[in-house]
Motif scaffolding. Sequence first.
Motif, PDB file in Angstrom:
ATOM      1  N   LYS A 165       0.812  -1.200   0.000  1.00 38.72           N
ATOM      2  CA  LYS A 165       0.000   0.000   0.000  1.00 38.72           C
ATOM      3  C   LYS A 165       0.854   1.262   0.000  1.00 38.72           C
ATOM      4  CE  LYS A 165      -4.032   2.050   1.915  1.00 38.72           C
ATOM      5  NZ  LYS A 165      -4.656   2.617   3.030  1.00 38.72           N
ATOM      6  N   ALA A 166       1.952   1.182   0.708  1.00 42.03           N
ATOM      7  CA  ALA A 166       2.796   2.358   0.810  1.00 42.03           C
ATOM      8  C   ALA A 166       3.821   2.447  -0.313  1.00 42.03           C
ATOM      9  CB  ALA A 166       3.505   2.351   2.161  1.00 42.03           C
ATOM     10  N   MET A 167       3.834   1.425  -1.161  1.00 42.82           N
ATOM     11  CA  MET A 167       4.881   1.407  -2.186  1.00 42.82           C
ATOM     12  C   MET A 167       4.431   2.127  -3.443  1.00 42.82           C
ATOM     13  SD  MET A 167       6.031  -2.527  -1.922  1.00 42.82           S
ATOM     14  CE  MET A 167       7.274  -2.606  -3.144  1.00 42.82           C
ATOM     15  N   PRO A 168       5.341   2.880  -4.048  1.00 48.90           N
ATOM     16  CA  PRO A 168       5.016   3.424  -5.359  1.00 48.90           C
ATOM     17  C   PRO A 168       5.046   2.308  -6.401  1.00 48.90           C
ATOM     18  CG  PRO A 168       7.244   4.019  -4.738  1.00 48.90           C
ATOM     19  CD  PRO A 168       6.708   3.205  -3.603  1.00 48.90           C
ATOM     20  N   ASP A 169       4.522   2.624  -7.538  1.00 49.01           N
ATOM     21  CA  ASP A 169       4.453   1.629  -8.604  1.00 49.01           C
ATOM     22  C   ASP A 169       5.848   1.125  -8.966  1.00 49.01           C
ATOM     23  OD1 ASP A 169       3.624   0.055 -10.582  1.00 49.01           O
ATOM     24  OD2 ASP A 169       2.992   1.670 -11.954  1.00 49.01           O
ATOM     25  N   SER A 170       5.974  -0.210  -8.965  1.00 46.02           N
ATOM     26  CA  SER A 170       7.290  -0.784  -9.292  1.00 46.02           C
ATOM     27  C   SER A 170       7.087  -2.257  -9.601  1.00 46.02           C
ATOM     28  CB  SER A 170       8.247  -0.637  -8.100  1.00 46.02           C
ATOM     29  OG  SER A 170       7.711  -1.373  -7.003  1.00 46.02           O
ATOM     30  N   ASN A 171       8.126  -2.882 -10.135  1.00 44.49           N
ATOM     31  CA  ASN A 171       8.036  -4.319 -10.407  1.00 44.49           C
ATOM     32  C   ASN A 171       7.838  -5.102  -9.125  1.00 44.49           C
ATOM     33  OD1 ASN A 171       8.158  -4.221 -13.110  1.00 44.49           O
ATOM     34  ND2 ASN A 171      10.397  -4.425 -13.219  1.00 44.49           N
ATOM     35  N   GLU A 172       8.505  -4.624  -8.082  1.00 40.70           N
ATOM     36  CA  GLU A 172       8.413  -5.272  -6.792  1.00 40.70           C
ATOM     37  C   GLU A 172       6.950  -5.298  -6.321  1.00 40.70           C
ATOM     38  OE1 GLU A 172      10.099  -6.949  -4.888  1.00 40.70           O
ATOM     39  OE2 GLU A 172       9.369  -6.702  -2.830  1.00 40.70           O
ATOM     40  N   ARG A 173       6.328  -4.129  -6.447  1.00 39.50           N
ATOM     41  CA  ARG A 173       4.947  -4.021  -6.011  1.00 39.50           C
ATOM     42  C   ARG A 173       4.063  -4.936  -6.860  1.00 39.50           C
ATOM     43  NH1 ARG A 173       0.893   1.135  -5.953  1.00 39.50           N
ATOM     44  NH2 ARG A 173       0.630   0.493  -8.114  1.00 39.50           N
ATOM     45  N   ARG A 174       4.372  -4.988  -8.130  1.00 40.46           N
ATOM     46  CA  ARG A 174       3.580  -5.840  -9.020  1.00 40.46           C
ATOM     47  C   ARG A 174       3.665  -7.298  -8.568  1.00 40.46           C
ATOM     48  NH1 ARG A 174       4.538  -4.878 -15.333  1.00 40.46           N
ATOM     49  NH2 ARG A 174       4.601  -2.768 -14.507  1.00 40.46           N
ATOM     50  N   ARG A 175       4.859  -7.700  -8.144  1.00 32.75           N
ATOM     51  CA  ARG A 175       5.070  -9.070  -7.688  1.00 32.75           C
ATOM     52  C   ARG A 175       4.221  -9.342  -6.441  1.00 32.75           C
ATOM     53  NH1 ARG A 175       7.975 -11.770  -4.679  1.00 32.75           N
ATOM     54  NH2 ARG A 175       8.958  -9.967  -3.688  1.00 32.75           N
ATOM     55  N   ILE A 176       4.212  -8.358  -5.550  1.00 36.38           N
ATOM     56  CA  ILE A 176       3.425  -8.537  -4.327  1.00 36.38           C
ATOM     57  C   ILE A 176       1.942  -8.683  -4.660  1.00 36.38           C
ATOM     58  CG2 ILE A 176       2.727  -7.464  -2.142  1.00 36.38           C
ATOM     59  CD1 ILE A 176       5.465  -6.179  -2.018  1.00 36.38           C
ATOM     60  N   TYR A 177       1.482  -7.887  -5.602  1.00 36.99           N
ATOM     61  CA  TYR A 177       0.077  -7.988  -6.010  1.00 36.99           C
ATOM     62  C   TYR A 177      -0.227  -9.379  -6.519  1.00 36.99           C
ATOM     63  CZ  TYR A 177      -1.208  -3.083  -5.456  1.00 36.99           C
ATOM     64  OH  TYR A 177      -1.522  -1.860  -4.931  1.00 36.99           O
ATOM     65  N   HIS A 178       0.724  -9.915  -7.309  1.00 38.65           N
ATOM     66  CA  HIS A 178       0.506 -11.285  -7.806  1.00 38.65           C
ATOM     67  C   HIS A 178       0.359 -12.265  -6.658  1.00 38.65           C
ATOM     68  CE1 HIS A 178       2.244 -10.449 -12.072  1.00 38.65           C
ATOM     69  NE2 HIS A 178       1.050  -9.891 -11.853  1.00 38.65           N
ATOM     70  N   GLN A 179       1.214 -12.097  -5.659  1.00 37.22           N
ATOM     71  CA  GLN A 179       1.135 -12.997  -4.496  1.00 37.22           C
ATOM     72  C   GLN A 179      -0.218 -12.877  -3.812  1.00 37.22           C
ATOM     73  OE1 GLN A 179       4.314 -12.036  -1.842  1.00 37.22           O
ATOM     74  NE2 GLN A 179       5.896 -12.970  -3.139  1.00 37.22           N
TER      75      GLN A 179
END
Lengths: 325, 344, 575, 326, 306
Positions: free
Chosen positions: C505-519
Amino acid sequence: MAKADGHILRVQGLKTYFPIRRGVFSRIRGWVRAVDGVDLDIPRGQTVGLVGESGCGKTTLGRTLLRLIPATAGTAWFEDELIFSANRRRMRQLRRQMQIIFQDPVGSLNPRMTVQTIVGEPLKVHGLAHGRALRQRVVNLLEQVGLSPGYLNRYPHEFSGGQRQRIGIARALALEPKFIICDEPVSALDVSIQSQILNLLADLQDALGLSYLFIAHNLAVVEHFCGEVAVMYLGQIVERAGSEDLYRNPVHPYTKTLLSAVPIPDPRTKTACQAPVGDVSDTSGPFTGCPFHPRCSLAQDQCRQECPQLREIGPGHFVACWRTE
Amino acid sequence: MNDLLQIRGLCTEFRTEDGLVRAVDGVSWQVNPGRTLGIVGESGCGKSVSALSVMGLIPKPSGEIVGGQVWFKGQDLLKLTERQIREIRGNEIAMIFQEPMTSLNPVFTVGNQIVEAIKLHQKLRTRDAWDLAVESLQRVGVPSAAERVYAYPHQLSGGMRQRVMIAMALSCHPAVLIADEPTTALDVTIQAQILELLRRLQAGERMALVLITHDLAVIAQIAHTVAVMYASRIVEYTSVEALFDQPLHPYTQGLFRSLPRLGQKKRRLDAIGGTVPNPLAFPSGCKFHPRCPLGCDDKRCQSVEPNLRLIRPGHVLACFKAAGYEDSPPCDIPTQAPTEVSNG
Amino acid sequence: GGDDQDQASGKMVRYLSLGAKVRGMDPMDIGDTTSSSVASQIFESLYQYHYLKRPYELIPCLAEDFPTGEDQLTYTFKLRPGVVFADDPCFTATQGKGRQLVAADFIYAWKRIADVKNISKNWWIFEDHIVGLDEFRDYTGRLKAGENVDYMRPVEGLQAPDDFTLVVTLKRPWPQILYLLAHLPTAPVAREAVQYYGKSIHNHPVGTGPYMLKDWKRGNKIVMVRNPRFRQEFYPVEGSPGDREAGLLEDAGKVLPFVDEARWQVVEEDQPRWLIFMRGQLDASGIPKDFYNRAIDPSRQLRSEMKDKGIRLQIFRDPSTYWYGFNMEDPVVGTNKPLRQAMSMAINRPEYVEIFTNNRAEVAQGVIPPLFKEYDPEVINPNCQYNPERARELLKEAVEVHGGPLPTITISTPGTDTLSRQMGEYVTLAMDNIGLKVKIDYMDWPSFQDRIKTKSSQVFQMGWVADYPDPENFMQLFYSKNVSPGPNNFNYRNQAFDTLYEKAKAMPDSNERRRIYHQMENIIRDDCPAIFLVHGVAFVLHYNWLKNYKPHVFGYGLIKYQRIDVAARQKSVGR
Amino acid sequence: MVSYIIRRLLYAIPTILGVLLITFILFNLIPGDPSYDIAGKSASAETIAEIRRELGFDKPRFLDTEALSQGRIAAAFDSQFFNHFRNTLTLNFPRSLTSHEPIWDEIKSRAPASLTLAAPMFIGLIATSIAIALVVAFARGSWVDTILVFICVVGMSIPMLSYILFGQHYLAYELGWFPILGYESGMQAFKYIALPCLLGIASGLGSYVRFYRTVMLDEMRSDYVRTAFAKGLSSPRVLFKHVLKNAMIPIITTLVLSIPFLFLGSLLLERFFSIPGMGSYFLDAFNSRDFPVINAMVFTTSLLYVLGQLVTDICYALVDPRISLR
Amino acid sequence: MTEAALTSDIAVGKGRSLWADAWRRLLSRKLVVASLIVIAVFVMVALGVYAGLIARDWSEPVGPRYQRPSLEHGFGTDFLGRSVWRKTLYGAKISLTVAFLASLISICIGLPLGAIAGYFKGWIDELIVWLFTTVNSIPYIILILAFAFVLQGKTLFGYPLRGISVVYLVIGLTSWVGLCRLIRGEVLKHRDRDYVMAARAYGCSRSRIILGHVIPNVAHLVIINFSLRFVSFIHAEVILSFLGLGVKGEPSWGVMIDDARQELYRGCWWQLAAATLAIGLLCLALNIVGDALRDALDPKLRQGLE
Ligand SMILES: Nc1ncnc2c1ncn2[C@@H]1O[C@H](COP(=O)(O)OP(=O)(O)OP(=O)(O)O)[C@@H](O)[C@H]1O
Ligand SMILES: Nc1ncnc2c1ncn2[C@@H]1O[C@H](COP(=O)(O)OP(=O)(O)OP(=O)(O)O)[C@@H](O)[C@H]1O
Ligand SMILES: [Mg+2]
Ligand SMILES: [Mg+2]
């Protein structure tokens, strides 16, 4: 006089008024004096005729006596019993002894009941008979009025006028009353049937010792059928006498008019009708004096101011008219 | 045919759900100016229907005139077109009905209704028609007629209404007036007034009057000729005196016997037994035979219907049992005019 | 009458239809798409979406540029100078001439949203984000009836150092803030208008946008005309690949808006809407379900009759997902994963798509729609595959888990209309097919809400349309702190998910964040708190005289970009 | 006559109070709280409370007994019940919950559209059906009668929706005789009203004609008709003068009864033809649980009905001379 | 003294009640008989549906979706491939149930109220008249919607109200007014008839008069009224379905028309046709029977033969 005095019915000062409502709040603005101070005695086992023109209060008087319409004032004894002050219970008892036959043979029979139910209902209501006994009673009653027991399960509309009137009579007889009010029982019938019914009523009277109050407007019928006749005009009885007396010697101008108006079934004697002027006047307005004075050719000042009382002018002959003084 | 109105062999039928009712079965009579024909008979015997047939007012489509002629001033009314008959209706032949209470239209003033009749048959200005209406009301004895023209029917008493009906019928001075039980619904005193009125008017205008009633006394008072109907047919037809002197048909006789008369006090009346037959199932033969005191057992009475025969001058009858019936010629209407009786 | 005059004057009129009623045009109170689509022509926010670029991209609108700020907690916005409110009698001081827009107008507008007395539907936007604003709300709530709210009362997190600078201080990082500042409800409102019109402000929109309200007959029509004092704005000069070929860049760099007048006609029923579109009385229209076959052939191409009329078809994805949600606190379905899976497998989604949308939807594998870059096209969710055999097996397991025969499952449906009923019939049939008895409980929206908020439903039909292109919008629906009456209507609670959510929630858009969303999405797919059905695909028809038409799923105030080829329209429909 | 009208007016008072009572009972029984709908996506407790306060739901139902015991009479009557009566009777309706418009303004602005649709429809319906009924009554028993009656019965068996769908598609779209939908005030209105009006008339014709035919036939059996014929009047004249005026009496009684039913027809027509009338307003309000609007609509339509009844009573007295005497 | 002999040969009909008489009249008309058969068939179908004999499997697809009517699929299929024929049959159950129960409710309210008002007159009458004028002055559809609104989702004696139960309750609760008005008028007429007088004269109690004499004499009106009212009930169900307040989870004709409204443009007309046909046929039959019944029981029309 406190009691019926041996009469089956005695009426004194009977008044029945209907309110007239008018205006925004439907307030009572006046009264229709349908019956306005009637005194009447009906001897036991006799027939008293009541004649008068349409709307003079004959029906109202009859119905008031049975308490089908509340009386406004007056007293009535039925065999030493006060009718108007009887309680519900007592009234039920009284009604077993007083019955009524209606003018309209169609309207007075419930179209959705069989003859058996119609005639048997009074017995049932008073718990006088049940089951087979009830049926037997009904059969007897029908036979008494000249109907075949085969009609038990038929409906009123399947009968002719005369037969319907017989059913009405059977119903009135069911409770073995002592007194029957016949409210124009033959007016709606054909000429050739009328006498059948009159004969039947006469036969029943002979057999059962009934007393009748016979209401009619056909004077010839009344003369034939009644021992005593009362002439009514606008809620009041204006003349009362034994029938022969009355017909031979009418005293009240209205009675005279009435008798002269009866068409004579003889082409050679044309009726010389003392045509009364105008129609029956309105009973609702305030009026003073003799009710007949507006149409009376003999009317004087006194007639217009004071209402005459019934006075005995001969044995059993009562008249209410100033001009007979 | 020099008679004013003559009907011959009139037959009218009604189709009902329960079958065909022949309400009028070969009825003939005639009436002339200044004369009154009385038709008596009990309820349902076809008195009204025969009158309505003359007027062409049989309710369609259930009712239909299936035979006979109605001759009026030399033409057969039954052959006229609707338009032609309207010319005569209300104008030359007028009719008044039994029920004064319902026969007037409740939503128009009586004046309006009279004027309507006047204007229909006379070319008059509205003003004049109203004057005429007032006049005709006065003629029948309506008090303060000038005001009563604006009254609605419900504001008038029964006798008054019947007078309005008569005024309306007479407003065009018809040659024939058919009065269908004009006094049955009225009181004796009013009845006397109306009868008196009719008698007076008729004498004054030399109008032919057909009076329908079931009251023999009324007939005695007003009629010259009488037709007695029983079960859709005329059973006796003669002058009023002849009839009252010596009724020949057993039904007529029965009627007279069962009539309570003033001054004759009997404990029991002589009644005609039985009841009026159902028009759907008339008895075979003479329709009166089941009630006839003379000959219920007679084979012929039960199977053959007697036709009218001129049993003696001016007296037509349909009864096998009557003396001389067999030898008399068949006849619908007495050809010989009944003897004149002076009329008060 | 009016049409003929327009024709004579060569006025450029855009004809639109309204399916539902416009409740009002006060940005503070607008929560529905219909009202937004209309009011957005009048009001503008700090940011807006680029009209042509895909994936969706924000550009400044009333803000001069993107905000500056050292940390993720303070944002400083510079306002575009020279923006004025449209002329309106409410500006009494200037005899009706609209005044310049200043930073305080934003603060005022946002405070209005926070004011309890205003009963704003949009408080969720700011709730628990801006320093001091929640306290301001508490303050308004404490006021007695009759007491006036003091809008001068300072809110620490909302400051305007000068007329053109707006400083917002957040309680905690909020990466989605800019999307929300592109939202209509955050548009600035002139205080004069609110005071002048009082309660009727809903009928008297005074904004800075390209159009002004001219006529509004409720239940009938809305007419807007060009705002003569609209600031200078230009048609975009670049777009997505293919836009140039599609003719969408022909007007590049031209001054906006083009259309002189926009007219909305209220049409509630499908039949009349379709008929007037076919008559050319609308420039564009969706395709009602039952008219689909008339317009589109089986190969998803526009039918030739339609092409001949000059109609064009545009197909695009919606940021929407539809599902039957389970109430995880329900003793039957909440504890019975095989049951949930069985129910999920019982539905033949391709068939569903065909019946109810005429293939205008895509089968869902999870909650995130394909429109998002976070969507993983690789994943096939076995629970979302139609598999009646497996479902029946699972149902047997479910009976064991339940410890006895399963009771009838009640599905709550919001809506009593035809479509809801037909969907209900379909689901009943599908569940019947695997041997599960369900009962559909149709109710109106308020009752439905009531049932959801009180956690008393068992299974409920629902959908979610993203407000902005960030999947957080979907993930919050499963966050345990959001359980009913919050947006987590599933009452879903999963520790692992919560941890991931808080992190992302606190992360800006990034590949890392995208990965977390997938999880996170995988957790949900596995737990099956909902029967994911479909993602919407929209088909829009428009006449070729409507130029520069490119559908946009997040933005609303788009009429300014569009142009009508009046001559072409006239030729085609004679007007 | 004056006292007659006054009495009729007085009779309306208990009726109106009754309507108020019924609406109060109805809208205090309605399940589910409209607050959620108004509050939107994520309703917070304080928002709900605020909405309830605005709706007056926080007030006591009937009597503020507490205030009464403290002797504050005015405050004691500040309850839902009394406010409902007071506000409605004074036409002091609150604002709509959804549009925030004053309801009374909205009703005033929508009523003309409704009336432009309903009035011609009503008059057209009555006029055509009376005309047809007269023809049918005139031709009673013939094949014309049979066929027309049959058509009427078939016509009344077809649901109104079917009429609308058909009419809009074929008459307006395919044949292009009418605009498909829309509404403009003023003379323009007639262009838009034509088709819905026609459909309304068509769908209502069956039952009306059938009823009027019965009335006419009943009247034609009356004695006064025979009298009129006996005067020598022609059938059309009897029919149009004598029968018609008498038949108007039962017809008028049923007219006022059918006014509320018209509303139903208008409801669908307004919706399909996008006519901004009261029907669509009510439907919107109904769908969004906008109680104040529903309440106001019930009240005003009932008021209209009561007025309509009054007009009918007066017409009644005008047509039937027997009435005014009472 | 008896005159039994005289009455033996009188042409009176066989022993039958007014009802039997009316029935015989009805049966004498071909069209009426045909209509009665139609109604009977509809009733049988509805009972069959209740018994699970007819259209039990209405919810099962019988073929591809949106099939035109054909020999194989009868009236065609709907959006789920279900047989429109079966749905139509099933619809008879809903429509007849709604119409029947609504009638029942409306009779249960309207008849006693009307009878009491008419018989007792006075303040009771005024109260009841006030009640029905008040209810009547609220436009029917608004009242229906408001009631539907209030009742939806409530429970009555532990029985949850939704779908069909709401529909008939609502229609019943709103439609008693007309009946009540009618009954009151008739009772007012009858209470002064001589046969009621006679009953009072021989000591009948009031309740016995109302129940045993007056009500049987107005009961036929109820039947005529409802044979004609049925039609409007069936139409009301259609409207309620359109407004989303109708029956759900079961096919009714209203629901079918509601579906069809949108399907027409696929060219799928058969669902509309089937439902309209069913409604039309039933209404036509009911109308014919209602009219005929009215004629058969109308004393005015019988008069010519008395
Ligand atoms: N219920 C009532 N309300 C008001 N007035 C009534 C009522 N019943 C009768 N009257 C009036 O009372 C008067 C007497 O009526 P009643 O029926 O007793 O007369 P009648 O002599 O029997 O007449 P008829 O010979 O016509 O039967 C009439 O003027 C009538 O209008
Ligand atoms: N419209 C009709 N339809 C069917 N039958 C009719 C009709 N009018 C009269 N009748 C029948 O015709 C017969 C004769 O009727 P009509 O009215 O002529 O009798 P009436 O002698 O005038 O009797 P009343 O003395 O009662 O007036 C009756 O049996 C009646 O049933
Ligand atoms: Mg009398
Ligand atoms: Mg007669």
